[in-house]
Design a protein around this motif. Structure first.
Motif, short mmCIF file in Angstrom:
data_model
loop_
_atom_site.label_atom_id
_atom_site.label_comp_id
_atom_site.label_asym_id
_atom_site.label_seq_id
_atom_site.Cartn_x
_atom_site.Cartn_y
_atom_site.Cartn_z
N GLY A 27 -0.22 -2.46 -3.85
CA GLY A 27 -0.46 -3.90 -3.67
C GLY A 27 -1.94 -4.26 -3.76
N GLY A 28 -2.81 -3.38 -3.28
CA GLY A 28 -4.25 -3.65 -3.37
C GLY A 28 -4.71 -3.67 -4.82
N ALA A 29 -4.25 -2.68 -5.59
CA ALA A 29 -4.60 -2.62 -7.02
C ALA A 29 -4.01 -3.82 -7.75
CB ALA A 29 -4.08 -1.32 -7.63
N ALA A 30 -2.78 -4.19 -7.37
CA ALA A 30 -2.14 -5.35 -8.00
C ALA A 30 -2.96 -6.62 -7.73
CB ALA A 30 -0.72 -5.52 -7.48
N LEU A 39 -8.95 -3.63 -0.70
CA LEU A 39 -7.63 -4.12 -0.26
C LEU A 39 -6.64 -2.97 -0.37
CD1 LEU A 39 -8.90 -6.66 -2.17
CD2 LEU A 39 -6.86 -7.72 -1.24
N ALA A 40 -5.84 -2.78 0.69
CA ALA A 40 -4.95 -1.64 0.68
C ALA A 40 -3.75 -1.86 1.59
CB ALA A 40 -5.70 -0.40 1.15
N THR A 41 -2.59 -1.44 1.11
CA THR A 41 -1.41 -1.35 1.97
C THR A 41 -1.58 -0.04 2.73
OG1 THR A 41 -0.33 -0.36 0.05
CG2 THR A 41 0.15 -2.67 0.48
N LEU A 42 -2.46 -0.09 3.76
CA LEU A 42 -2.98 1.19 4.27
C LEU A 42 -2.20 1.80 5.43
CD1 LEU A 42 -5.31 2.94 3.29
CD2 LEU A 42 -6.65 2.12 5.20
N THR A 43 -1.81 0.98 6.40
CA THR A 43 -1.17 1.60 7.57
C THR A 43 0.02 0.81 8.11
OG1 THR A 43 -2.55 0.44 9.21
CG2 THR A 43 -3.39 2.54 8.37
N GLY A 44 1.04 1.56 8.50
CA GLY A 44 2.16 0.97 9.22
C GLY A 44 1.67 0.41 10.56
N ALA A 45 0.64 1.03 11.10
CA ALA A 45 0.11 0.60 12.39
C ALA A 45 -0.40 -0.84 12.34
CB ALA A 45 -1.00 1.54 12.84
N CYS A 46 -0.92 -1.25 11.18
CA CYS A 46 -1.43 -2.61 11.05
C CYS A 46 -0.26 -3.61 11.11
CB CYS A 46 -2.21 -2.78 9.75
SG CYS A 46 -3.20 -4.27 9.71
N VAL A 47 0.88 -3.19 10.58
CA VAL A 47 2.07 -4.06 10.63
C VAL A 47 2.54 -4.20 12.07
CG1 VAL A 47 4.29 -4.54 9.55
CG2 VAL A 47 2.67 -3.03 8.39
N GLY A 81 2.06 -7.83 12.81
CA GLY A 81 3.31 -8.37 12.29
C GLY A 81 3.32 -8.37 10.77
N ASP A 82 4.45 -8.83 10.21
CA ASP A 82 4.57 -8.63 8.77
C ASP A 82 3.85 -9.67 7.91
OD1 ASP A 82 6.41 -10.45 9.48
OD2 ASP A 82 8.17 -9.35 8.79
N HIS A 83 3.16 -10.62 8.56
CA HIS A 83 2.35 -11.54 7.74
C HIS A 83 0.86 -11.31 7.89
CE1 HIS A 83 5.71 -13.85 6.40
NE2 HIS A 83 6.12 -14.04 7.64
N ILE A 101 -3.46 -4.80 4.02
CA ILE A 101 -2.41 -5.77 3.65
C ILE A 101 -1.01 -5.15 3.70
CG2 ILE A 101 -3.95 -7.18 2.21
CD1 ILE A 101 -2.75 -5.77 -0.28
N ALA A 102 -0.86 -4.09 4.51
CA ALA A 102 0.45 -3.40 4.58
C ALA A 102 1.57 -4.35 4.98
CB ALA A 102 0.37 -2.22 5.55
N GLY A 103 1.27 -5.33 5.87
CA GLY A 103 2.32 -6.25 6.33
C GLY A 103 2.77 -7.21 5.24
N PRO A 104 1.89 -8.10 4.80
CA PRO A 104 2.32 -9.14 3.86
C PRO A 104 2.44 -8.67 2.41
CG PRO A 104 0.02 -9.45 4.44
CD PRO A 104 0.52 -8.32 5.27
N GLY A 105 1.99 -7.47 2.09
CA GLY A 105 2.05 -7.01 0.70
C GLY A 105 3.47 -6.97 0.16
#
Ligand code: BES
Ligand code: ZN
Ligand code: ZN
Length: 531
Positions: free
Chosen positions: A310-313, A396-404, A408-410, A488-492
């Protein structure tokens, strides 16, 4: 869907606006006549319609009303046969995100009804601007973006007939109704800006939704090349052998388990005369599939990890938006870096316990191969600082589940070493509608990354997982470099739909945020030179 303007010259033989359905956004207690007097002149039936009286303007409310008192009347090929009243809720609580959702919902409603030509009077946008929602140009731009994102549907891979549940064809055109003979240049620009930004988001969504068997790291780099060719950006791609030769041991360690080797892709937008300026550099995590590697993920929902790029996108979406933008020559020099790899287990995969030397020279003991995002990013970040002197460096990175779990997912987690950059990103987020929240980079937690054998571990404790990931990245940021990391792991990727992302899947998060950062914050204004 095309966007155009319809003018209404003041004098002459009564030219008319035409549309199958006019969209009219209204606050509670606003009347159509007050916000759109010219529309009412042409369609006086609006205020007489009995159904109009039932419309209360509540947020999300949609009421369709018809011209004519009977069927013959209605069938008379009227220029404006229908009006969709769209509630914005209470005026004092009016925010741009409600406006966006309303437009997206209205356009989707019109698609379901198979209306072909839609209209929206600019005088109604002016009425909202007067109430302080945003200026006319921003409202035009947001209308275009919301309409296009609201109609989004993913490309499907079905071989046969379409599914019966698939929505009907999109409306063909949305016309902005204007008074006067000419279309103001500003209005045209705003619409084109909206088209370019929506186009960028849609590219990011398409890439994020593409399954990993159809989008390898080489394919992702190929997309960068394609965009560069289409819009005349410079582009360079490093292959897996070059990645090894350059000493990017971390990116290599992540990519080596897959037959589809890693790539590092560079894109540059350098407007004429800005060659000597320090670039703004955006780095995107491009894991085309994150199985976890030898530290294999559980199988439930593992398919979602096709969107771990998602970050690359977002980087590719941003460059698409810039390529399409009417003001590209006015933007600052910009470099995009995509660190692409497929994280797979296999006979040649990296193992827990492996120690690798990164591009920076620092060594990392990899305790968990599923913490791969930070590994590909650390080499890309180090490369960016070695090659250039970034005016700001943002990843920008879908980096961690912990961030979600934390936001939250947004929520987007924002980590930054620079107060001004953080403020600029928060300001941009306020305008793009992204939910960005500042997160800490506590030195006290940094010692949790200590390794007995190497310079650092690639994971810390589970608690504060998003912070530990960010602290790992910070170890690769040189002193005085203005750096921000967006998790951006949540909203990605979303499972729940919303008006602006009407189907589950990748959202293109980051594209609009970066567009606002580039255009609307002083930090990135073209003449801003800072060291
Ligand atoms: N790609 C994942 C993070 C992720 C999780 C993105 C959920 C989107 C939705 C990342 O590579 C990962 O696996 N992170 C691990 C790190 C852990 C091993 C320290 C995680 O978050 O569990
Ligand atoms: Zn992972
Ligand atoms: Zn990942």
């Amino acid at each position: 869907m095309d966007i155009d303007f319809q003018n209404l010259p003041h004098s002459g033989s009564a030219p008319q606006w035409t549309a199958d359905c006019v969209i009219l956004p209204l606050y509670e207690d606003q009347s159509p006549g007050a916000v759109a007097p010219l529309l009412l002149q042409q369609a006086p039936w609006i205020e007489q319609s009995p159904a109009r009286r039932d419309f209360r303007g509540k947020k999300g409310e949609l009421t369709l009303i018809y011209a004519g008192s009977d069927l013959t009347d209605f069938s008379r090929n009227l220029a404006l046969p229908r009006l969709l009243l769209c509630g914005l809720g209470k005026e004092d609580k009016g925010v741009l995100s409600d406006f966006r959702n309303t437009v997206a919902g209205a356009v989707k409603f019109c698609r379901d009804k198979a209306f072909v030509r839609l209209g929206l009077p600019v005088e109604a946008l002016d009425a909202l601007a007067q109430k302080g929602l945003a200026d006319r140009e921003a409202l035009l731009r947001e209308t275009v973006v919301s309409a296009l994102l609201g109609l989004f549907r993913p490309g499907l891979y079905r071989s046969g007939a379409a599914d019966e549940d698939d929505p009907p064809a999109d409306p063909q055109v949305l016309s902005f109704f204007l008074a006067g003979k000419d279309v103001p240049e500003q209005a045209r620009l705003a619409v084109n800006l909206g088209l370019s930004e929506a186009g960028g988001v849609l590219v990011a969504r398409r890439l994020g939704n593409t399954p990993a068997n159809l989008l390898s790291p080489a394919d992702l780099a190929g997309e960068a090349r394609r965009i560069a060719e289409k819009y005349a950006f410079s582009c360079r791609v490093f292959t897996d052998q070059e990645i090894v030769d350059m000493g990017m041991g971390a990116l290599h360690a992540v990519g080596r388990g897959s037959k589809n080797g890693p790539r590092l892709a560079l894109l540059e937008h350098c407007p004429q005369g800005k060659e000597a300026g320090d670039p703004l550099i955006i780095v995107g995590k491009g894991i085309t599939f994150d199985s976890g590697g030898i530290s294999l993920k559980p199988s439930a929902n593992m398919h979602e990890m096709k969107s771990d790029m998602g970050g690359a996108a977002a980087v590719l979406g941003l460059f698409t938006a810039i390529g399409e933008a009417p003001d590209r020559a006015d933007l600052p020099r910009l470099i995009g870096i995509i660190a692409a790899a497929e994280n797979m287990p296999g006979g040649n995969a990296g193992r827990p316990g492996d120690i690798v030397t990164t591009y920076s020279g620092k060594t990392v003991e990899i305790l968990n191969t599923d913490a791969e995002g930070r590994l590909v990013l650390c080499d890309a970040l180090a490369y960016a600082q070695k090659e250039w002197k970034p005016r700001a460096l943002i990843d920008l990175a879908t980096l961690t589940g912990a961030c979600v779990i934390a936001l939250g997912d947004h929520g987007i987690g924002l980590f930054s070493t620079d107060e001004e950059l953080r403020a600029a990103i928060l300001e941009a987020a306020g305008q793009s509608g992204d939910l960005v929240w500042p997160m800490p980079l506590w030195d006290e937690y940094d010692k949790n990354l200590k390794s007995e054998l190497a310079d650092m571990l690639n994971i810390g404790p589970r608690e504060g997982g998003a912070i530990h990931a960010a602290l790992f990245l910070r170890r690769f940021i040189e002193k005085d470099v203005r750096w921000a990391h967006l998790d951006i792991a949540g909203p990605g990727y979303v499972v729940k739909t919303a008006p602006l992302h009407p189907v589950p899947g990748s959202t293109g998060t980051g594209v609009r945020l970066l567009c606002r950062l580039l255009r609307d914050t002083a930090f990135c204004s073209p003449d801003c030179v800072r060291h």
